[in-house]
Design an enzyme around this catalytic site. Structure first.
Site, PDB file in Angstrom:
ATOM      1  N   ASP A 292       8.528 -59.618 -14.751  1.00 31.02           N
ATOM      2  CA  ASP A 292       9.123 -60.332 -13.623  1.00 31.02           C
ATOM      3  C   ASP A 292       8.145 -60.229 -12.464  1.00 31.02           C
ATOM      4  O   ASP A 292       7.760 -59.133 -12.050  1.00 31.02           O
ATOM      5  CB  ASP A 292      10.466 -59.718 -13.237  1.00 31.02           C
ATOM      6  CG  ASP A 292      11.514 -59.901 -14.335  1.00 31.02           C
ATOM      7  OD1 ASP A 292      11.331 -60.807 -15.171  1.00 31.02           O
ATOM      8  OD2 ASP A 292      12.495 -59.136 -14.353  1.00 31.02           O
TER       9      ASP A 292
ATOM     10  N   HIS B  18      10.427 -64.863 -14.107  1.00 27.23           N
ATOM     11  CA  HIS B  18      10.234 -64.274 -15.441  1.00 27.23           C
ATOM     12  C   HIS B  18       9.153 -65.033 -16.225  1.00 27.23           C
ATOM     13  O   HIS B  18       9.333 -66.192 -16.598  1.00 27.23           O
ATOM     14  CB  HIS B  18      11.561 -64.298 -16.211  1.00 27.23           C
ATOM     15  CG  HIS B  18      11.482 -63.670 -17.578  1.00 27.23           C
ATOM     16  ND1 HIS B  18      12.049 -62.441 -17.873  1.00 27.23           N
ATOM     17  CD2 HIS B  18      10.889 -64.088 -18.723  1.00 27.23           C
ATOM     18  CE1 HIS B  18      11.817 -62.156 -19.151  1.00 27.23           C
ATOM     19  NE2 HIS B  18      11.104 -63.143 -19.687  1.00 27.23           N
TER      20      HIS B  18
ATOM     21  N   HIS C 135      11.968 -58.311 -22.357  1.00 28.34           N
ATOM     22  CA  HIS C 135      11.355 -57.159 -21.682  1.00 28.34           C
ATOM     23  C   HIS C 135      11.225 -55.981 -22.650  1.00 28.34           C
ATOM     24  O   HIS C 135      10.384 -55.113 -22.461  1.00 28.34           O
ATOM     25  CB  HIS C 135      12.187 -56.737 -20.468  1.00 28.34           C
ATOM     26  CG  HIS C 135      12.017 -57.657 -19.297  1.00 28.34           C
ATOM     27  ND1 HIS C 135      10.931 -57.601 -18.460  1.00 28.34           N
ATOM     28  CD2 HIS C 135      12.794 -58.662 -18.832  1.00 28.34           C
ATOM     29  CE1 HIS C 135      11.046 -58.537 -17.512  1.00 28.34           C
ATOM     30  NE2 HIS C 135      12.168 -59.195 -17.725  1.00 28.34           N
TER      31      HIS C 135
ATOM     32  N   ALA D 192      22.072 -59.924 -16.914  1.00 31.70           N
ATOM     33  CA  ALA D 192      21.191 -59.126 -17.772  1.00 31.70           C
ATOM     34  C   ALA D 192      21.583 -59.319 -19.235  1.00 31.70           C
ATOM     35  O   ALA D 192      22.684 -59.789 -19.543  1.00 31.70           O
ATOM     36  CB  ALA D 192      21.274 -57.649 -17.397  1.00 31.70           C
ATOM     37  N   LEU D 193      20.670 -58.978 -20.114  1.00 29.94           N
ATOM     38  CA  LEU D 193      20.922 -59.082 -21.549  1.00 29.94           C
ATOM     39  C   LEU D 193      21.137 -57.687 -22.114  1.00 29.94           C
ATOM     40  O   LEU D 193      20.577 -56.716 -21.616  1.00 29.94           O
ATOM     41  CB  LEU D 193      19.722 -59.733 -22.234  1.00 29.94           C
ATOM     42  CG  LEU D 193      19.566 -61.242 -21.986  1.00 29.94           C
ATOM     43  CD1 LEU D 193      18.129 -61.675 -22.201  1.00 29.94           C
ATOM     44  CD2 LEU D 193      20.504 -62.019 -22.899  1.00 29.94           C
TER      45      LEU D 193
ATOM     46  N   GLU E 274      14.984 -68.767 -14.008  1.00 30.44           N
ATOM     47  CA  GLU E 274      14.403 -67.518 -13.492  1.00 30.44           C
ATOM     48  C   GLU E 274      12.956 -67.785 -13.093  1.00 30.44           C
ATOM     49  O   GLU E 274      12.045 -67.673 -13.930  1.00 30.44           O
ATOM     50  CB  GLU E 274      14.463 -66.409 -14.553  1.00 30.44           C
ATOM     51  CG  GLU E 274      15.878 -65.925 -14.847  1.00 30.44           C
ATOM     52  CD  GLU E 274      15.896 -64.591 -15.588  1.00 30.44           C
ATOM     53  OE1 GLU E 274      14.813 -64.042 -15.886  1.00 30.44           O
ATOM     54  OE2 GLU E 274      17.005 -64.102 -15.867  1.00 30.44           O
TER      55      GLU E 274
HETATM   56 ZN   LIG Z   1      12.702 -60.879 -16.619  1.00 28.69          ZN
END
Ligand SMILES: [Zn+2]
Length: 291
Positions: free
Chosen positions: A167, A213, A160, A152-153, A210
């Site tokens: 997602d 995403h 997001h 995660a960021l 991903e």
């Molecule tokens: Zn995402």
């Protein structure tokens, strides 16, 4: 006679291969338009008889082409102002399932998503699942604390947080294998979306592959990025080098003019054409002209 039969056979075989290649290309991109034209860029002259536009700080930090990554955090003005709850709103989800009742997204982006899934449905692909949309700072912080830096960021560094990304999963299995994932990879660019973190661009994006995403950037940008195999970082660099281009997508012509921070005083917009503006979150502005 035997030789003649062999030659005829060879010609037939080549014909079959050519037809299959054509079908494959149609499936890959642009079945509703001329695939040869979609997203190919040409260098053009800057806007000549435009009107100068003074860009406010607020406008500079808004738009669908904002770059958000480890180097460029979300600015408050960049967050979409039309974030809505998706629960109980089939016109915004296009029949996709929601992982939970709290999923939110920009209304404009959700409508584009619904149009995209409607087209997928026509192709028999209709088991989409939205697992995440807009996340506010508190939600992103909680996710970061739970999943850690590898998955995660931190708050303020995730797309997001803009309301422009979602997602997308499949109720039928992993996105890397499910029909939903394959369909989106092939077709999402036609609806303004891009696969933001592809497997072959992890060094540029700083994020692992991903397949779920997707990021909304709008047309014609998604088609140009897809045709030329560019992620957003690379696309903005391309515009920086070649700031005045044109393209045709889905039979419609577009002009794109990029103004780097040191050229903002020269920013002009066409007097008699529809256009939209977006900042790039690096101090530049993209003018998209609809011809
Ligand atoms: Zn995402």
């Amino acid at each position: 006679m035997k030789k003649w039969g062999f030659t005829t056979g060879l010609i037939l075989l080549l014909l079959v291969v050519a037809i299959f290649k054509l079908i494959e290309r149609q499936e890959t991109f642009g079945e509703r338009s001329n695939p040869a034209e979609d997203g190919i860029v040409r260098t053009i002259a800057p806007i000549k008889k435009g009107e100068h536009l003074e860009i406010t700080e607020e406008r500079l930090n808004r738009g669908d082409l904002l770059l958000v990554n480890r180097d460029y955090p979300v600015r408050p003005q960049g967050v979409k102002s039309d974030v809505v709850d998706l629960f109980g709103q089939p016109e915004l989800t296009g029949g996709a399932s929601l992982l939970d009742g709290g999923i939110r997204l920009s209304r404009e982006v959700a409508l584009k998503f619904a149009a995209m899934t409607a087209a997928a449905g026509e192709d028999g692909v209709d088991h989409f699942l939205i697992s995440s949309g807009y996340r506010d700072e508190a939600e992103q912080s909680a996710l970061y604390a739970e999943k850690g830096a590898e998955y995660a960021l931190p708050a303020g560094y995730s797309e997001h947080n803009l309301g422009l990304s979602l997602d997308i999963g499949s109720t039928e299995g992993k996105m890397s294998e499910a029909a939903e994932g394959r369909w989106l990879e092939r077709n999402s660019a036609r609806y303004g979306f891009v696969l933001r973190y592809p497997a072959d661009k992890t060094e540029i994006t700083g994020i692992g592959f991903e397949p779920w995403h997707f990021r909304y950037v709008g047309l014609p940008h998604s088609a140009i990025m897809r045709t030329n195999n560019l992620v957003l970082e690379e696309y903005l660099d391309m515009l920086d080098e070649d700031p005045d281009i044109s393209t045709t997508v889905g039979g419609r012509d577009y002009e794109i003019h990029y103004y780097a921070p040191d050229r903002l005083s020269k920013l002009s917009v066409p007097a008699n054409r529809d256009y939209s503006l977006s900042g790039d979150n690096r101090g530049g502005v993209i003018v998209t002209v609809y011809l």
